[in-house]
Scaffold this motif. Structure first.
Motif, PDB file in Angstrom:
ATOM      1  N   ILE A 154      -2.104   5.610   2.194  1.00  0.00           N
ATOM      2  CA  ILE A 154      -3.267   4.556   2.673  1.00  0.00           C
ATOM      3  C   ILE A 154      -2.610   4.191   3.924  1.00  0.00           C
ATOM      4  CG2 ILE A 154      -4.020   2.352   2.281  1.00  0.00           C
ATOM      5  CD1 ILE A 154      -5.168   4.058   0.278  1.00  0.00           C
ATOM      6  N   ARG A 187      -9.265  -8.044  -0.093  1.00  0.00           N
ATOM      7  CA  ARG A 187      -9.523  -6.579  -0.519  1.00  0.00           C
ATOM      8  C   ARG A 187     -11.096  -6.300  -0.434  1.00  0.00           C
ATOM      9  NH1 ARG A 187      -5.472  -3.685  -2.496  1.00  0.00           N
ATOM     10  NH2 ARG A 187      -6.926  -2.144  -1.674  1.00  0.00           N
ATOM     11  N   HIS A 240     -11.644  -9.019  10.119  1.00  0.00           N
ATOM     12  CA  HIS A 240     -10.556  -8.481   9.677  1.00  0.00           C
ATOM     13  C   HIS A 240      -9.559  -8.932  10.555  1.00  0.00           C
ATOM     14  CE1 HIS A 240      -8.034  -5.626   7.801  1.00  0.00           C
ATOM     15  NE2 HIS A 240      -7.916  -4.588   8.756  1.00  0.00           N
ATOM     16  N   ILE A 271     -15.760  -3.262   4.704  1.00  0.00           N
ATOM     17  CA  ILE A 271     -15.633  -2.624   5.841  1.00  0.00           C
ATOM     18  C   ILE A 271     -15.665  -1.001   5.556  1.00  0.00           C
ATOM     19  CG2 ILE A 271     -13.917  -1.478   7.482  1.00  0.00           C
ATOM     20  CD1 ILE A 271     -12.862  -4.479   7.620  1.00  0.00           C
ATOM     21  N   LEU A 272     -15.114  -0.620   4.117  1.00  0.00           N
ATOM     22  CA  LEU A 272     -15.093   0.991   3.884  1.00  0.00           C
ATOM     23  C   LEU A 272     -16.817   1.371   3.645  1.00  0.00           C
ATOM     24  CD1 LEU A 272     -11.810   1.431   2.023  1.00  0.00           C
ATOM     25  CD2 LEU A 272     -12.390   2.269   4.491  1.00  0.00           C
ATOM     26  N   GLY A 299      -2.558   0.346  -4.325  1.00  0.00           N
ATOM     27  CA  GLY A 299      -3.520  -0.273  -3.483  1.00  0.00           C
ATOM     28  C   GLY A 299      -4.677   0.563  -3.346  1.00  0.00           C
ATOM     29  N   HIS A 302      -4.721   4.522   7.238  1.00  0.00           N
ATOM     30  CA  HIS A 302      -5.280   3.005   7.907  1.00  0.00           C
ATOM     31  C   HIS A 302      -4.976   3.161   9.678  1.00  0.00           C
ATOM     32  CE1 HIS A 302      -4.793  -0.828   9.832  1.00  0.00           C
ATOM     33  NE2 HIS A 302      -5.973  -1.142   9.081  1.00  0.00           N
ATOM     34  N   ARG A 320       2.831  -4.635   5.291  1.00  0.00           N
ATOM     35  CA  ARG A 320       2.245  -4.273   4.220  1.00  0.00           C
ATOM     36  C   ARG A 320       1.470  -2.764   4.624  1.00  0.00           C
ATOM     37  NH1 ARG A 320       0.441  -7.858  -0.009  1.00  0.00           N
ATOM     38  NH2 ARG A 320      -1.638  -7.081   0.423  1.00  0.00           N
ATOM     39  N   ILE A 321       1.030  -2.690   5.838  1.00  0.00           N
ATOM     40  CA  ILE A 321       0.188  -1.614   5.945  1.00  0.00           C
ATOM     41  C   ILE A 321       0.778  -0.543   7.071  1.00  0.00           C
ATOM     42  CG2 ILE A 321      -1.389  -2.684   7.897  1.00  0.00           C
ATOM     43  CD1 ILE A 321      -3.192  -0.779   5.080  1.00  0.00           C
ATOM     44  N   LEU A 342     -11.994   1.928  16.360  1.00  0.00           N
ATOM     45  CA  LEU A 342     -12.218   1.275  17.635  1.00  0.00           C
ATOM     46  C   LEU A 342     -12.556   2.117  18.678  1.00  0.00           C
ATOM     47  CD1 LEU A 342      -9.030  -1.227  16.628  1.00  0.00           C
ATOM     48  CD2 LEU A 342     -11.459  -1.798  16.469  1.00  0.00           C
ATOM     49  N   ARG A 365     -10.224   8.878   2.184  1.00  0.00           N
ATOM     50  CA  ARG A 365     -10.049   7.533   1.524  1.00  0.00           C
ATOM     51  C   ARG A 365     -10.902   7.517  -0.102  1.00  0.00           C
ATOM     52  NH1 ARG A 365      -8.558   4.184  -0.850  1.00  0.00           N
ATOM     53  NH2 ARG A 365      -8.113   1.922  -0.489  1.00  0.00           N
ATOM     54  N   SER A 387     -18.419   1.555   6.969  1.00  0.00           N
ATOM     55  CA  SER A 387     -18.238   2.800   7.637  1.00  0.00           C
ATOM     56  C   SER A 387     -18.776   4.055   6.858  1.00  0.00           C
ATOM     57  CB  SER A 387     -16.591   2.917   7.554  1.00  0.00           C
ATOM     58  OG  SER A 387     -15.964   1.800   8.105  1.00  0.00           O
ATOM     59  N   ILE A 442       1.853  -9.719   7.245  1.00  0.00           N
ATOM     60  CA  ILE A 442       1.128  -8.589   6.517  1.00  0.00           C
ATOM     61  C   ILE A 442       1.270  -7.186   7.157  1.00  0.00           C
ATOM     62  CG2 ILE A 442      -0.538 -10.393   5.239  1.00  0.00           C
ATOM     63  CD1 ILE A 442      -2.411  -9.330   7.131  1.00  0.00           C
ATOM     64  N   ILE A 443       1.439  -7.159   8.405  1.00  0.00           N
ATOM     65  CA  ILE A 443       1.438  -5.734   9.123  1.00  0.00           C
ATOM     66  C   ILE A 443       2.432  -4.921   8.246  1.00  0.00           C
ATOM     67  CG2 ILE A 443       2.050  -4.777  11.132  1.00  0.00           C
ATOM     68  CD1 ILE A 443      -0.366  -6.159  11.940  1.00  0.00           C
ATOM     69  N   TYR A 488       0.930  -1.319   0.081  1.00  0.00           N
ATOM     70  CA  TYR A 488       0.048  -0.216   0.123  1.00  0.00           C
ATOM     71  C   TYR A 488       0.912   1.265  -0.093  1.00  0.00           C
ATOM     72  CZ  TYR A 488      -3.733  -3.434   1.388  1.00  0.00           C
ATOM     73  OH  TYR A 488      -4.611  -4.160   1.315  1.00  0.00           O
TER      74      TYR A 488
END
Ligand code: HEM
Length: 217
Positions: free
Chosen positions: A7, A140, A195, A146-147, A95, A11, A212-213, A19, A85, A150, A209-210, A3
Motif C-alpha cells: 500500500i 479512511r 487530503h 478519492i479512490l 490497512g 501510494h 504511516r504511509i 498530481l 489497489r 479516481s 502520519i507521513i 499500512y
C-alpha cells in the motif's frame, strides 16, 4: 493502524502520477474537430474557447499534442495502479480492505462514523485534527472517496481513449463521457486538496502520519 508495504509503495506511485496527471490535464491542448457551430463560437469568442488545436471538420485529422499523448499514457498507467489497489483491497494486507475505505456501506462503519463525527466536530471547527489513535474512520472514508473518484476518472478516460475521434466531431455518447470526466475531476481535486491539507495539519500537530504511509519508514 499502519499500512502494509504494498500500500505504501502504491501510494507513492499514485500520488506522484496523479498530481502530474492533474497538472497535465489542466494545461494540455485537446485535439478536437469542431462542428460548424463550435467553430463559429470560437471565432466569436477566442478568449473563452480554451481547448486549442481546433480544425474545421473538412481539414482532416487533428495533430495530437505532446501534452495529450502524455495524458493518455499516464492515464493508462494510473488505471493499472488503481487495478492493483482494488486487488489489494481483496487481500489481508494491513490497512487495505474495503471495510476501511467504504465504512458507510457497513452498519458498524456507519456507527463508527457517527461517533467520530460527534466526538471530533468541535476540534474540526477550530482547524484541529485528532491523532489517528482517536479514530480514523472519517479519514479512511475520504481515502475511499478519492479512490472511487479516481476509478471513475480511469473508466471514463479509458472509454475516451478508445472513442475519442480526431477526424470527426465527437458523438453524443463520447461528449457525455467527456463531460462526466471533467465533472468528476472537480470533485477529485477538492478531495485531494482536503487530503493534502489534512496531512499538513496532522504533521504540524506532531502526529507524524507521513511515517504511516512512507515506504520503508
Ligand atoms: C503530496 C501529496 C500527498 C501526501 C503528502 C499524502 C500523504 C498521505 C498520508 C500521510 C497518508 C496516510 C494517512 C493515514 O495516516 O491514515 C495517505 C493516505 C492515502 N492517500 Fe495520500 N498523500 C498525497 C497525495 C495523494 C494523492 C494525489 C492521492 C490520490 C490518489 C492520495 C491518496 C491516498 C489514499 C487512497 C490513501 C490511503 C492509503 C490507501 O488506502 O491506499 N494521496 N496519504
Amino acid at each position: 493502524m499502519g499500512y502494509g508495504t504494498p500500500i505504501r509503495i502504491l501510494h507513492s506511485l499514485l500520488a506522484l502520477s496523479m498530481l502530474t496527471q492533474l497538472a497535465v490535464g489542466e494545461l494540455m491542448d485537446v485535439p478536437e474537430v469542431e462542428d460548424e457551430h463550435e467553430a463559429a463560437m470560437n471565432w466569436i469568442m477566442p478568449a473563452i474557447a480554451h481547448e486549442g488545436e481546433h480544425h474545421a471538420a473538412a481539414a482532416g485529422p487533428v495533430v495530437e499534442t505532446l501534452g495529450f499523448e502524455v495524458h493518455e499514457f499516464l492515464g493508462l498507467f494510473i488505471g493499472g495502479l488503481l487495478l492493483a489497489r482494488i486487488i489489494l483491497a481483496l487481500t489481508s494486507v494491513p490497512g487495505a480492505g474495503f471495510r476501511d475505505l467504504l465504512p458507510w456501506l457497513f452498519a458498524d462503519g456507519r456507527k463508527k462514523l457517527g461517533e467520530e463525527i460527534k466526538a471530533q466536530m468541535a476540534g474540526w471547527k477550530q482547524a484541529k485534527l485528532a491523532p489517528p489513535e482517536e479514530g480514523e474512520t472519517v479519514a479512511r472514508m475520504v481515502h475511499g472517496l478519492i479512490l472511487l473518484a479516481s476509478i471513475a476518472m480511469a473508466i471514463t478516460g479509458s472509454i475516451l481513449f478508445f472513442g475519442w475521434s480526431q477526424t470527426t466531431p465527437q458523438t453524443e455518447f463520447i461528449e457525455f463521457i467527456a463531460e462526466t470526466h471533467e465533472l468528476v475531476v472537480g470533485g477529485l481535486e477538492a478531495l485531494i486538496g482536503a487530503h493534502i491539507l489534512a496531512v499538513i495539519i496532522h504533521q504540524r500537530m506532531g502526529h507524524n502520519i507521513i511515517a504511516r504511509i512512507k515506504p520503508g519508514a
